[in-house]
Design a protein around this motif. Structure first.
Motif, PDB file in Angstrom:
ATOM      1  N   PRO A   1      39.451  33.330  31.042  1.00 22.93           N
ATOM      2  CA  PRO A   1      39.643  32.097  30.731  1.00 22.93           C
ATOM      3  C   PRO A   1      40.717  31.667  29.508  1.00 22.93           C
ATOM      4  CG  PRO A   1      37.915  32.896  29.367  1.00 22.93           C
ATOM      5  CD  PRO A   1      38.479  34.075  30.111  1.00 22.93           C
TER       6      PRO A   1
ATOM      7  N   TYR B   1      52.540  32.875  30.967  1.00 23.58           N
ATOM      8  CA  TYR B   1      51.251  33.242  31.691  1.00 23.58           C
ATOM      9  C   TYR B   1      51.614  34.291  32.598  1.00 23.58           C
ATOM     10  CZ  TYR B   1      47.912  33.184  35.462  1.00 23.58           C
ATOM     11  OH  TYR B   1      47.256  33.621  36.634  1.00 23.58           O
TER      12      TYR B   1
ATOM     13  N   ARG C   1      39.519  34.307  41.477  1.00 29.85           N
ATOM     14  CA  ARG C   1      39.913  33.291  40.398  1.00 29.85           C
ATOM     15  C   ARG C   1      40.215  31.918  41.452  1.00 29.85           C
ATOM     16  NH1 ARG C   1      45.969  35.392  38.695  1.00 29.85           N
ATOM     17  NH2 ARG C   1      46.667  35.464  40.785  1.00 29.85           N
TER      18      ARG C   1
HETATM   19  N1  GLU Z   1      43.952  31.885  32.186  1.00 29.12           N
HETATM   20  C1  GLU Z   1      43.854  31.348  33.309  1.00 29.12           C
HETATM   21  C2  GLU Z   1      43.077  30.030  33.252  1.00 29.12           C
HETATM   22  O1  GLU Z   1      42.312  29.650  32.506  1.00 29.12           O
HETATM   23  C3  GLU Z   1      43.406  32.120  34.374  1.00 29.12           C
HETATM   24  C4  GLU Z   1      44.225  33.188  34.616  1.00 29.12           C
HETATM   25  C5  GLU Z   1      43.905  34.237  35.786  1.00 29.12           C
HETATM   26  O2  GLU Z   1      42.632  34.381  36.230  1.00 29.12           O
HETATM   27  O3  GLU Z   1      44.459  34.802  36.082  1.00 29.12           O
HETATM   28  O4  GLU Z   1      43.273  29.164  34.327  1.00 29.12           O
END
Ligand code: GLU
Length: 306
Positions: free
Chosen positions: A12, A183, A201
């Motif tokens: 997250p 990211y 995800r």
């Molecule tokens: N941190 C990302 C988000 O909260 C997700 C990253 C991932 O699962 O690759 O959307």
């Protein structure tokens, strides 16, 4: 980092507390890991301070505990990993893949979604690459050159997905103008570092996956398996997100929302399960987990009771 044949993760960003949409991703990755007798890790993606909310990281971890989603090992905080991202950026630059991009926001907007290649002829300076305090800004972002190639994956939920990086994305940012690492770079560096074998995800990240496959190839990492879940949308069709003020999870009745997640994931849990403890609900979910049951859709409507 671990010797298990399955290592999953929930990653997250602490831009606010979890909502039903992010809980769904957490539950699905947890169930998939546990059904494979695998390791399940939590990684806090706290590399974008301007988008973060004070206290959200602690709140997310508290919510995971409350929902019975017990993770293995220590939580990895991306804010502690800046040296690793700087080293990966250097590796890409040494391979001649990086260039500084001075395009303004408005110039980028005019050119549409695919980067035009405007600054491709530039190289990168040592200063572009060097670790500088993350609060200091610079006059340039760093992009990575992409080949005229199609990157494909066989997603465990959505099936085959392909994207031509040159014509659909263009050279993309790995370090932002505000000197924060992007990211796309941080996620592949950490998935490799943590030995992640399986990523479960939301489908909103499917179109990022070919960029991640490409970076894995450039950096010499293994590519994990992927499963992209439908995302939950509200009545207006908008993704539930922290930015759109999705209703927070109700802490008094975590069972209800866990039950909803199992239902949304296509597992058809019995109605009576809702009166059990969170641990019993999750144990039922692990026993009945079937990734083929997950709807092969991009979106799911938020259930009425939420
Ligand atoms: N941190 C990302 C988000 O909260 C997700 C990253 C991932 O699962 O690759 O959307």
């Amino acid at each position: 980092m671990t010797g298990s044949s399955y290592v999953g993760r929930f990653a997250p960003s602490p831009s606010g507390p979890l909502h039903l949409g992010s809980l769904l991703a957490a539950v699905a990755s947890f169930l998939d890991a546990r059904a494979h007798d695998g390791v399940w890790l939590v990684r806090m993606e706290d590399i974008d301070p301007p988008r973060e909310q004070a206290g959200a990281a602690d709140e997310i971890l508290r919510q995971l505990q409350q929902f019975g989603l017990a993770w293995d090992n220590d939580v990895l905080f991306q804010s502690q990993r800046l040296d690793a991202y700087a080293a990966a950026l250097m590796q890409l630059a040494n391979e001649g893949l990086c260039f500084r991009c001075e395009c303004t926001r408005s110039a980028l907007r005019e050119n549409g979604n695919v980067y035009s290649g405007q600054c491709r002829h530039y190289g990168v300076s040592a200063r572009d690459l060097q670790y500088v305090d993350k609060d200091s800004s610079s006059d340039a972002a760093v992009r990575v050159r992409v080949p005229r190639e199609t990157y494909s994956l066989l997603d465990r939920v959505q099936g085959s997905y392909s994207q031509n990086l040159a014509s659909e994305v263009g050279d993309f940012v790995v370090r932002r103008k505000d000197r924060l690492f992007a990211y796309q770079l941080a996620v592949v560096v950490d998935d490799a570092y943590q030995g992640i074998t399986d990523i479960v995800r939301g489908i909103d990240l499917l179109e990022s996956t070919p960029r991640q496959l490409y970076l894995q190839e450039c950096l010499g990492y293994r590519t994990p398996r992927y499963a992209h879940l439908p995302i939950i949308v509200d009545a207006a069709g908008d993704k539930l997100s922290k930015q759109s003020f999705a209703p927070p999870l109700k802490s008094e009745r975590p069972q209800e929302q866990l039950h909803q997640c199992l239902d949304l994931l296509g597992l058809s849990p019995p109605r009576t399960l809702i009166d059990s403890s969170v641990d019993t609900i999750l144990a039922w979910g692990i026993e009945h987990w079937d990734i083929q049951a997950v709807p092969k859709l991009a979106t799911l409507k938020v259930p009425q009771s939420s």
